[in-house]
Design an enzyme around this catalytic site. Structure first.
Site: not given
Ligand SMILES: Cc1ncc(COP(=O)(O)O)c(C=O)c1O
Length: 376
Positions: A40, A93, A165, A190
Site C-alpha cells: 500500500r 467527465y 485531466d 484509457k
Molecule cells: C476524462 C476522464 N477522467 C477520469 C475518468 C475516471 O477514470 P476511471 O474510470 O479510471 O476511474 C474517466 C473515465 O471515463 C474519464 O473519461
C-alpha cells in the site's frame, strides 16, 4: 537462488516485504526509495509505472492510484481541506463532476463550475478560499480543446493551482506541466494502459511538496494500485507512442468520413478544420488529434439502437481508448448523473454517440459505419 537477470520487471505480487533485522528497517525509513515495506505504501511494479508516466509528462514525480477517480480525489485532497473552494470546468467527465458535487461537498469542500466561455477570466469565480481549478485538455465527450498555457497564466494570476485531466490527449499529444499546469491526472484505464484490461490512475506533479502530499493521501486513504494492474499498465505504456499515432490517424479519417455523411448531423473532432479550436489543437497536440470523437445522428433512441445493433464488431462499451474501436452513449452513461438542464446546456442529446477509434485498418471501420448508418 540462481543469478537471474530478467529483461522485464517481474510481477511483485506481494502485499508485504520482509526485513532481516532492525537495521534494515531503519534503512527503509532513513533512505526512502531504496527498499520496500508494504505494497500500500509502494511496490516495484507501481513505482515503475509512476516513473515511466512521470518521464512522459515531465514532472518531478508521479503517484499511481487504483483508478482515474482516485487520482482526481488524491489530487484534490492533496491541496484542499474542509472550508476550501474548488473550481471546475463545466465541460468535464460526469464522474469528476459527481465526485465534486455529490461527495466532496459532504466533507466541506465547496465547488463552483466555470462555463466554457469564461474559462480564461476567472475573476467572478475565484473566492478567497479557492485553491484549485480542474479542467480537461480535451473535454469529454464533445472534444473542446483547452488552451492550457492561457488558463495556467490565469490560475497563476489568481494564485490557485491548475489540475489538468489529460486522459483524452495523453502525454504524446500534450504535456500540461510544461505549459504551466501544477498537477496532471490520468485515467490510466484509457490510453496509457491502452488495452481495456486495467483500471488505474496516476497523478503527476510539478512541485515536490505537492507530490509528497499526493503520496501521503494515496497511502493513508489506501488509494494504491495492485502490483498486477501496475505491471499490465506499464506493459501497455510501452506502445503508447505508436498507438497514439494510429489512433490519431484513424480518428481523422473516420471524422472526415462521418462529416460528409448525410445521416450525420454533427461531428466533434479537433482534427477537422471546422472545429473551433482546430489551430490550438494542432499546435498543442504536436499535429496529432487523438482517437476520440463524437457525432450526432437522429435524436431518437430507436435510431441510436438500430445503429448500435447494426455494428457487428464495434461494441457499445462505456469506456474508451482501447486498441479496439468502441462506441459509447454519453447521455446514458458518463453524463447520466447530470440534470436534464445540464445535459441540454452542454448539447449532450440522445443522438450523440462517442466514438473511441482503435488501431484497426481505417477502411474496415469506415465500411462498418457505412453499413450501420444505412439502417438509421
Ligand atoms: C476524462 C476522464 N477522467 C477520469 C475518468 C475516471 O477514470 P476511471 O474510470 O479510471 O476511474 C474517466 C473515465 O471515463 C474519464 O473519461
Amino acid at each position: 537462488m540462481p543469478n537471474i537477470h530478467p529483461k522485464t520487471t517481474p510481477i511483485y505480487q506481494t502485499s508485504v516485504f520482509t526485513f532481516d533485522d532492525l537495521n534494515e528497517l531503519e534503512l527503509y525509513f532513513g533512505q526512502p526509495g531504496q527498499s520496500y515495506m508494504y505494497t500500500r505504501y509502494g511496490n516495484p511494479n507501481t513505482d515503475e509505472l509512476a516513473q515511466e508516466v512521470n518521464k512522459l509528462e515531465s514532472g518531478v514525480g508521479a503517484v499511481v492510484t487504483s483508478s482515474g477517480m482516485s487520482a482526481i480525489l488524491a489530487a484534490i485532497l492533496a491541496v484542499c481541506q474542509a472550508g476550501d473552494h474548488v473550481l471546475c470546468a463545466e465541460e468535464i467527465y460526469g464522474g469528476s463532476s459527481a465526485l465534486l458535487t455529490q461527495e466532496l461537498t459532504r466533507v466541506g469542500i465547496e465547488v463552483g463550475f466555470v462555463p466554457t466561455a469564461d474559462t480564461y477570466t476567472l475573476d467572478s469565480y475565484v473566492q478567497p478560499n479557492t485553491r484549485l481549478m480542474l479542467a480537461e485538455t480535451m473535454s469529454n465527450p464533445l472534444l473542446q480543446v483547452l488552451n492550457i498555457t492561457r488558463l495556467a497564466q490565469e490560475t497563476s494570476r489568481q494564485s490557485i493551482k491548475l489540475v489538468i485531466d489529460n486522459t483524452f490527449a495523453s502525454p504524446i499529444l500534450t504535456k500540461p506541466l510544461t505549459l504551466g499546469a501544477d498537477i496532471v491526472i490520468h485515467s490510466v484505464t484509457k490510453y496509457l494502459s491502452g488495452h481495456s484490461d486495467v483500471t488505474a490512475g496516476v497523478v503527476i506533479c510539478r512541485a515536490q511538496e505537492v507530490l509528497q502530499r499526493v503520496q501521503k493521501v494515496m497511502m493513508v486513504y489506501g488509494l494504491n494500485l495492485s502490483p498486477f494492474e501496475g505491471w499490465l499498465a506499464a506493459r501497455g505504456l510501452k506502445t503508447l507512442r505508436l498507438r497514439m499515432k494510429q489512433h490519431s490517424s484513424n480518428g481523422l479519417q473516420v471524422a472526415r468520413y462521418l462529416q460528409q455523411h448525410p445521416k450525420v448531423e454533427k461531428v466533434w473532432y479537433p482534427g477537422l478544420e471546422e472545429h473551433p479550436q482546430h489551430e490550438l489543437a494542432k499546435q498543442q497536440g504536436q499535429g496529432l488529434f487523438g482517437g476520440m470523437l463524437s457525432f450526432q445522428i437522429k435524436d431518437e433512441a430507436e435510431a441510436v439502437n438500430r445503429f448500435m445493433q447494426a455494428l457487428p464488431t464495434i461494441p457499445f462499451a462505456p469506456s474508451l481508448a482501447g486498441v479496439n474501436t468502441s462506441i459509447s452513449h454519453p447521455l446514458g452513461t458518463s453524463h447520466r448523473s447530470l440534470t436534464p438542464e445540464q445535459q441540454q446546456k452542454l448539447g449532450i442529446t440522445v443522438g450523440v454517440i462517442r466514438f473511441s477509434t482503435g488501431i484497426e485498418e481505417p477502411e474496415e471501420l469506415i465500411a462498418e459505419l457505412e453499413a450501420a448508418l444505412a439502417v438509421v
